[in-house]
Write an enzyme that holds these catalytic residues in place. Structure first.
Site, PDB file in Angstrom:
ATOM      1  CB  SER A  82      -0.898   0.014   1.240  1.00  6.47           C
ATOM      2  OG  SER A  82      -0.144   0.194   2.416  1.00  6.47           O
ATOM      3  CB  THR A 212      -0.690   6.379   0.117  1.00  2.00           C
ATOM      4  OG1 THR A 212      -1.530   5.289  -0.265  1.00  2.00           O
ATOM      5  CG2 THR A 212      -1.001   7.546  -0.809  1.00  2.00           C
ATOM      6  CB  VAL A 223      -3.730  13.221  -6.731  1.00  4.93           C
ATOM      7  CG1 VAL A 223      -3.345  13.747  -5.361  1.00  4.93           C
ATOM      8  CG2 VAL A 223      -2.520  13.200  -7.650  1.00  4.93           C
ATOM      9  N   GLY A 224      -5.039  11.087  -4.422  1.00  6.95           N
ATOM     10  CA  GLY A 224      -5.986  10.966  -3.312  1.00  6.95           C
ATOM     11  C   GLY A 224      -5.779  12.037  -2.266  1.00  6.95           C
ATOM     12  N   GLY A 246      -7.746   5.189   3.894  1.00  9.21           N
ATOM     13  CA  GLY A 246      -9.031   4.747   3.354  1.00  9.21           C
ATOM     14  C   GLY A 246      -9.372   5.543   2.111  1.00  9.21           C
ATOM     15  N   GLY A 248      -9.732   8.065  -0.234  1.00  5.17           N
ATOM     16  CA  GLY A 248      -9.260   9.441  -0.163  1.00  5.17           C
ATOM     17  C   GLY A 248     -10.263  10.476  -0.642  1.00  5.17           C
TER      18      GLY A 248
HETATM   19  N1  ASP Z   1      -6.154   7.347   1.257  1.00  5.13           N
HETATM   20  C1  ASP Z   1      -5.425   6.723   0.180  1.00  5.13           C
HETATM   21  C2  ASP Z   1      -5.861   7.328  -1.129  1.00  5.13           C
HETATM   22  O1  ASP Z   1      -7.039   7.574  -1.279  1.00  5.13           O
HETATM   23  C3  ASP Z   1      -5.599   5.274   0.053  1.00  5.13           C
HETATM   24  C4  ASP Z   1      -5.677   4.472   1.317  1.00  5.13           C
HETATM   25  O2  ASP Z   1      -5.508   4.989   2.396  1.00  5.13           O
HETATM   26  O3  ASP Z   1      -5.917   3.291   1.222  1.00  5.13           O
HETATM   27  O4  ASP Z   1      -5.041   7.490  -1.990  1.00  5.13           O
END
Ligand code: ASP
Length: 342
Positions: A82, A212, A223-224, A246, A248
């Site tokens: 991840s 991430t 882009v998150g 989670g 984004g």
């Molecule tokens: N928050 C991250 C994103 O949306 C992904 C993740 O936390 O799993 O890029």
């Protein structure tokens, strides 16, 4: 050294009395005797990160440097798909990394997004913070910036993450020329993951980092929240720090990191602040992402620490997070809004 020009401009434009009235509320009081308790809080994959960060903080390392050293363990770990090296790629099979950080004492921020070929985007984000007058560098420019500091460009796909991508590509639909791979090799989930780490030292100085590889199989260029200051992480040295993992897009819609710190500013404990932000996310969630009974069809986690060294985390559904209270790092259960996700 005092910045005379900007002080004069500031007061000249706004007027001293109005400024005083508009100043943010005072810092969160420290513990009796004016001390804080060093602490770190992170996502579930951050047990080694909180432990490393707290070792460093105990030896006097700055909180941002400690936080970056902590998350680098995951960035460099090929088994964590991840983050960083071994992170799952976009739909073209290219790993694009995002990271951001904030340093409470100097009130500065740095971030990179869509960074390819560099294993540790958190370090590049810190360089943006330290050595530029900008906050966010993206794509090719971010890579060139990293290379200029001596980073090496490397293949970020591991054999395992490439295999997962190939399986996904073969199975994503029936209207393409790829033959499906056998059922037992099929990747059903859309993995998410990230590491967020928030650190406070015994003086009450706070920093935060989130790094991430983003959503697996994302549209190239997506882009998150992680590299967006105020969304994937936020620090206010008067109050504390917070960050998220989670989906984004849901975090961006409520400026989740910033909002969680604001809840703490108004007196909430870290766990309550995280829960309150999740409730705000729910109110901003479109019906297509809600199950028939109103629960969200995705998970989200927030992690927070205040200036005093209290920490907590919350998620929609039961989960775990890593915390260190200065004595030991442990995995703990998150507070949650719902008992189950299905
Ligand atoms: N928050 C991250 C994103 O949306 C992904 C993740 O936390 O799993 O890029």
């Amino acid at each position: 050294m005092e910045d005379r020009l900007s002080r004069r401009t500031f007061f000249g434009v706004t007027g001293g009395a109005a400024v005083a009235a508009a100043l943010p509320s005072p810092a969160l009081p420290l513990r009796p005797g004016g001390a804080a308790r060093a602490a770190a809080v992170s996502s579930e994959n951050g047990l080694r990160a909180v432990t490393r960060a707290m070792e460093l903080v105990a030896g006097g390392t700055d909180t941002l440097d400690a936080a970056v050293e902590g998350v680098k363990i995951q960035e460099l770990d090929p088994a964590d798909n991840s983050v960083g090296y071994g992170g799952l790629p976009n739909e073209d099979g290219v790993v694009q990394l995002d990271a951001s950080c904030m340093h409470g004492p100097t009130r500065r921020a740095g971030a990179v997004a869509g960074l390819e070929g560099i294993k540790t985007p958190s370090e590049v984000a810190r360089l943006v913070l330290k050595y530029t007058d900008h906050i966010l560098l993206v794509g090719e420019g971010a890579k060139r910036f990293a290379l200029s500091y001596g980073f090496r460009e490397e293949e970020l796909l591991t054999p395992e993450s490439r295999q997962l991508w190939l399986t996904w590509r073969a199975n994503r639909g029936n209207d393409d020329d790829w033959l499906n791979v056998p059922e037992n090799e099929r990747l059903v989930a859309r993995p998410t993951g990230t590491i967020n780490l928030n650190v406070v030292n015994s003086r009450g100085d706070v920093s935060s980092v989130t790094t991430t590889s983003g959503l697996a199989w994302k549209i190239p260029g997506r882009v998150g929240d992680s590299p967006l200051v105020g969304a994937g992480q936020y620090t206010d040295n008067d109050i504390g720090a917070a960050g998220s993992t989670g989906r984004g897009e849901a975090v961006i819609m409520v400026c989740g990191g910033f909002l969680t710190v604001e809840h703490m500013r108004r007196g909430m404990a870290p766990t309550d602040a995280c829960l309150e932000t999740l409730k705000r996310v729910l109110r901003a969630t479109p019906p297509r992402l809600l199950l028939p009974d109103g629960r969200p069809s995705f998970n989200l986690n927030f992690y927070a620490v205040n200036k005093r060294g209290d920490s907590g985390a919350a998620s929609f559904f039961p989960g775990r997070y890593a915390a260190h209270d200065g004595k030991a790092g442990t995995l703990r259960d998150t507070a949650h809004l719902y008992q189950r996700s299905s």
